[in-house]
Design an enzyme around this catalytic site. Structure first.
Site, PDB file in Angstrom:
ATOM      1  N   HIS A   1       0.805  -1.221   0.000  1.00 27.12           N
ATOM      2  CA  HIS A   1       0.000   0.000   0.000  1.00 27.12           C
ATOM      3  C   HIS A   1       0.838   1.272   0.000  1.00 27.12           C
ATOM      4  O   HIS A   1       0.266   2.368  -0.007  1.00 27.12           O
ATOM      5  CB  HIS A   1      -0.905   0.009   1.234  1.00 27.12           C
ATOM      6  CG  HIS A   1      -0.117   0.158   2.503  1.00 27.12           C
ATOM      7  ND1 HIS A   1       0.596  -0.876   3.055  1.00 27.12           N
ATOM      8  CD2 HIS A   1       0.115   1.235   3.285  1.00 27.12           C
ATOM      9  CE1 HIS A   1       1.216  -0.452   4.137  1.00 27.12           C
ATOM     10  NE2 HIS A   1       0.955   0.832   4.301  1.00 27.12           N
TER      11      HIS A   1
ATOM     12  N   HIS B   1       1.774   6.894  -0.989  1.00 27.91           N
ATOM     13  CA  HIS B   1       0.858   6.100  -0.178  1.00 27.91           C
ATOM     14  C   HIS B   1      -0.403   5.860  -0.991  1.00 27.91           C
ATOM     15  O   HIS B   1      -1.066   6.808  -1.391  1.00 27.91           O
ATOM     16  CB  HIS B   1       0.529   6.850   1.116  1.00 27.91           C
ATOM     17  CG  HIS B   1       0.170   5.940   2.259  1.00 27.91           C
ATOM     18  ND1 HIS B   1      -1.045   5.320   2.365  1.00 27.91           N
ATOM     19  CD2 HIS B   1       0.892   5.533   3.326  1.00 27.91           C
ATOM     20  CE1 HIS B   1      -1.055   4.572   3.468  1.00 27.91           C
ATOM     21  NE2 HIS B   1       0.104   4.681   4.067  1.00 27.91           N
TER      22      HIS B   1
END
Lengths: 86, 148
Positions: free
Chosen positions: B57, B72
């Protein structure tokens, strides 16, 4: 040299929010702050989010935080508290 | 001067629009965020360098000058434990700017109740070091901001 050991409690380890909070608090200190994993590895600069992320501390791992000089006890206490917050 | 590229296609909305105070308050560092187009996407390296950290992620690329950029993919996506993300590179790899790093689907993230917005952050940078921040539609590989 003052030091504190702290076992990282956050599920994500010393990343994301805990890492950002830790570094922001370290930045308020006038002295150098070093952080290392207990039992091995070179210490990194506690005021660098990049170096803290690179240290890659996982939940349940213990870090050694070091600082010296006036006010070091207080800052070490604050940093240890952040590290041990779930 | 480092030119940071957009890692995904979407709309550059600024960090203030990120629904997580860690990013919106600039606690991680200055930069911006991209609200990605919904559909299968390939997230690319925003700068050339070494993949210092690669989570499904999120990833950090560090350039030869030591500057690190965090990408992110979505908010609170650590909770997905990698589900819905496919790694296209490995930690420690050297990548060129614009090279694929992670395949993911922002629509699936959103369906799961999370924001797919992608903060792109200059780590250890002071606020004034980031300039020329793009706003509006960007494609992966477009210039996103400059880092002095």
């Amino acid at each position: 040299m003052g030091e504190r050991k702290a076992t990282v409690a956050a599920e994500v380890g010393l990343h994301a929010r805990p890492a950002a909070t830790f570094v922001q608090t370290a930045m308020t200190a006038p002295m150098e702050i070093s952080v290392a994993k207990l039992g091995g590895g070179d210490p990194v600069n506690g005021k660098s989010i990049l170096q803290i992320m690179a240290l890659d501390v996982r939940q349940g791992e213990t870090i050694v935080i070091k600082a010296e000089g006036e006010g070091s006890d207080e800052i070490l206490e604050q940093l240890a508290s952040i590290a041990t917050t779930p | 001067m480092t030119t940071v590229l957009a890692p995904v296609e979407g709309v550059a909305v600024g960090l203030a629009a990120v629904p997580d105070p860690v990013f919106s308050a600039g606690m991680v560092g200055p930069g911006t965020a991209i609200d990605p187009v919904r559909g299968p996407l390939t997230a690319v390296a925003p700068i050339a360098g070494k993949i210092m950290k690669l989570h499904p992620h999120a990833y950090v690329i560090v350039g030869d000058d030591g500057k690190g950029v965090l990408v992110h993919l979505g908010i609170d996506t650590v909770q997905l434990k990698g589900k819905g993300f496919e790694l296209l590179a490995a930690e420690g790899d050297r990548v060129g700017a614009g090279q694929p790093v992670v395949a993911w689907d922002p629509a699936a993230i959103e369906t799961g109740g999370r924001s797919p917005v992608c903060p792109v952050v200059a780590l250890d940078a002071v606020a004034g070091a980031v300039t020329g921040v793009a706003l509006g539609t960007v494609h992966a590989g477009d210039e996103l901001f400059h880092w002095a």
